[in-house]
Design a protein around this motif. Structure first.
Motif, PDB file in Angstrom:
ATOM      1  N   ALA A 138      -4.942  -0.252  -3.584  1.00 28.09           N
ATOM      2  CA  ALA A 138      -4.980  -0.673  -2.188  1.00 28.09           C
ATOM      3  C   ALA A 138      -6.220  -1.469  -1.826  1.00 28.09           C
ATOM      4  O   ALA A 138      -6.157  -2.408  -1.014  1.00 28.09           O
ATOM      5  CB  ALA A 138      -4.869   0.561  -1.286  1.00 28.09           C
ATOM      6  N   ARG A 142       0.818  -1.221   0.000  1.00 26.95           N
ATOM      7  CA  ARG A 142       0.000   0.000   0.000  1.00 26.95           C
ATOM      8  C   ARG A 142       0.850   1.267   0.000  1.00 26.95           C
ATOM      9  O   ARG A 142       0.599   2.187  -0.783  1.00 26.95           O
ATOM     10  CB  ARG A 142      -0.943   0.002   1.204  1.00 26.95           C
ATOM     11  CG  ARG A 142      -1.789   1.279   1.276  1.00 26.95           C
ATOM     12  CD  ARG A 142      -2.773   1.218   2.421  1.00 26.95           C
ATOM     13  NE  ARG A 142      -3.482   2.483   2.582  1.00 26.95           N
ATOM     14  CZ  ARG A 142      -4.399   2.698   3.505  1.00 26.95           C
ATOM     15  NH1 ARG A 142      -4.743   1.719   4.339  1.00 26.95           N
ATOM     16  NH2 ARG A 142      -4.988   3.873   3.617  1.00 26.95           N
ATOM     17  N   SER A 173      -6.224  -5.179  -0.053  1.00 30.82           N
ATOM     18  CA  SER A 173      -6.700  -5.389   1.309  1.00 30.82           C
ATOM     19  C   SER A 173      -7.874  -6.358   1.375  1.00 30.82           C
ATOM     20  O   SER A 173      -8.029  -7.092   2.356  1.00 30.82           O
ATOM     21  CB  SER A 173      -7.104  -4.046   1.926  1.00 30.82           C
ATOM     22  OG  SER A 173      -8.183  -3.481   1.214  1.00 30.82           O
TER      23      SER A 173
END
Length: 396
Positions: free
Chosen positions: A329, A137, A333
């Motif tokens: 990101a 990230r 995630s």
């Protein structure tokens, strides 16, 4: 703590390398049509819509190729795929400087579409995911900071080169930059390592590593959300300044308002890089789209004026800066680092295809209905994206 050694011989070397090559790729291929396409149209005696249509064909091709590029990065690494992408881009720029047949012109843009798929953010995100795994990230945010300056560098440079060496010479210069700088950086300097996840120790909870399956409802919502949002920056970038101008704002002020977009975009990314590392990217993208939705409501309620237009440009730029980070990101995630390149490519496909058609749809609405209807349509797509993100549930 990231040390200097990590940037020289460690995996973080990928960040400055991709930062440079992102500026080159965006600046040499993506941002040049707005200045060069009108010159091609005039010299070839083609209509403006036909000539700009080549760029749309390139984006459609990039969307179709994105999953294959992502899978290639998963298997071979960005040092292979992205270096080939730079060389293909260089070849395409050389060819587009000389083609005179309309069919050949569109064929070259299809070739450049392959280069776009293998050179821009999605390829860079996939490369960072392969190198850093679930910790990608921060590197993703870092390279978007560099990419945010691409238009700032590209447009003035392109303008100067056109005056000095004509548009054909400009494309030849940019082809040389891709072939002699971007391709070698990808091939020889970009790290070749692959992140290997460590198995959990005895007694360690596996819940911390739980991710959602990269298919089904959650993936569909993520792809739909980013695809819906893609309509907004693509459509507005082609028409927003003209809409401001038609509202009565003078041309010089309109240019100054447009210049606010880039700094706002980079500023939002810096804030995310410094303060947002502990905030789940779902909340980041929800907050960004909520702010953009409020910006459209502000335009509708307060009407078009210089302060309102400037505030809108700042809010739009900041939101777009955060959504760009979220494109890398959020999938990481939610779905994890396994097969991340292919995952990013699958999400990029509808994003790039929507990006290709948005300016044409916005132009139709502006011509047939009104500027207000075009802004309302963009607002609807923001609301669709926010709605999709709102119903996604994080992994346990």
């Amino acid at each position: 703590m990231i040390g200097l050694r990590d940037f020289i011989s460690g995996p973080w070397r990928a960040v400055p390398v991709l930062g440079v090559t992102q500026i080159l790729a965006w600046g040499c291929i993506f941002y040049t049509p707005v200045l060069i396409v009108p010159l091609i149209a005039a010299e070839r005696s083609w209509s403006m819509s036909f000539t700009m249509g080549g760029f749309s064909v390139g984006l459609l091709t990039a969307g179709m190729m994105a999953p294959y590029v992502g899978r290639s990065i998963d298997r071979l690494g960005g040092h292979m795929t992205m270096s080939l992408g730079s060389l293909v881009g260089a070849l395409g720029l050389v060819l587009i400087a000389y083609v005179t047949h309309p069919v050949a012109y569109y064929a070259v843009w299809m070739l450049l579409g392959v280069a776009l798929a293998a050179s821009l953010y999605d390829a860079a995100f996939a490369t960072l995911g392969r190198i850093f795994g679930a910790a990608a990230r921060q590197p993703i945010t870092a390279i978007t900071l560099a990419g945010g300056f691409a238009s700032t560098v590209s447009w003035p440079t392109t303008h100067v080169l056109i005056e000095r060496v004509h548009w054909q010479g400009t494309y030849l210069v940019y082809a040389a930059l891709l072939a002699c700088i971007a391709a070698p950086l990808h091939a020889f300097v970009l790290p070749r390592s692959r992140y290997e996840a460590k198995p959990p120790k005895d007694g360690e909870s596996r819940a911390t590593a739980q991710v959602l399956p990269a298919h089904g409802l959650a993936f569909t919502l993520v792809a739909a959300a980013f695809g819906a949002y893609a309509f907004v920056p693509s459509g507005l970038s082609a028409h927003l300044l003209a809409i401001f101008g038609r509202s009565g704002i003078d041309a010089g002020t309109v240019v100054m308002i447009g210049a606010l977009f880039g700094p706002a975009q980079v500023g939002a990314r810096i804030i995310e890089f410094v303060f947002g590392r502990d905030v789940h990217p779902l909340w980041v993208v929800r907050g960004a789209l909520t702010a953009l939705l409020c910006a459209f409501v502000m335009l509708a309620l307060l009407g078009m004026s210089v302060p309102v237009a400037a505030a809108f440009a700042l809010m739009f730029g900041g939101a777009n800066g955060l959504v760009t980070i979220a494109r890398g990101a959020v999938p990481l995630s939610l779905f994890g680092a396994a097969g991340y390149g292919l995952l990013v490519g699958r999400i990029a496909k509808p994003f790039l295809m929507m990006q290709a058609v948005a300016p044409l749809v916005m132009a139709f609405v502006v011509e047939r209905v009104s500027d207000g209807a075009a802004l309302a349509l963009a607002d609807v797509f923001v609301a669709i994206g926010l709605g999709c993100f709102a119903v996604i549930k994080r992994p346990a």
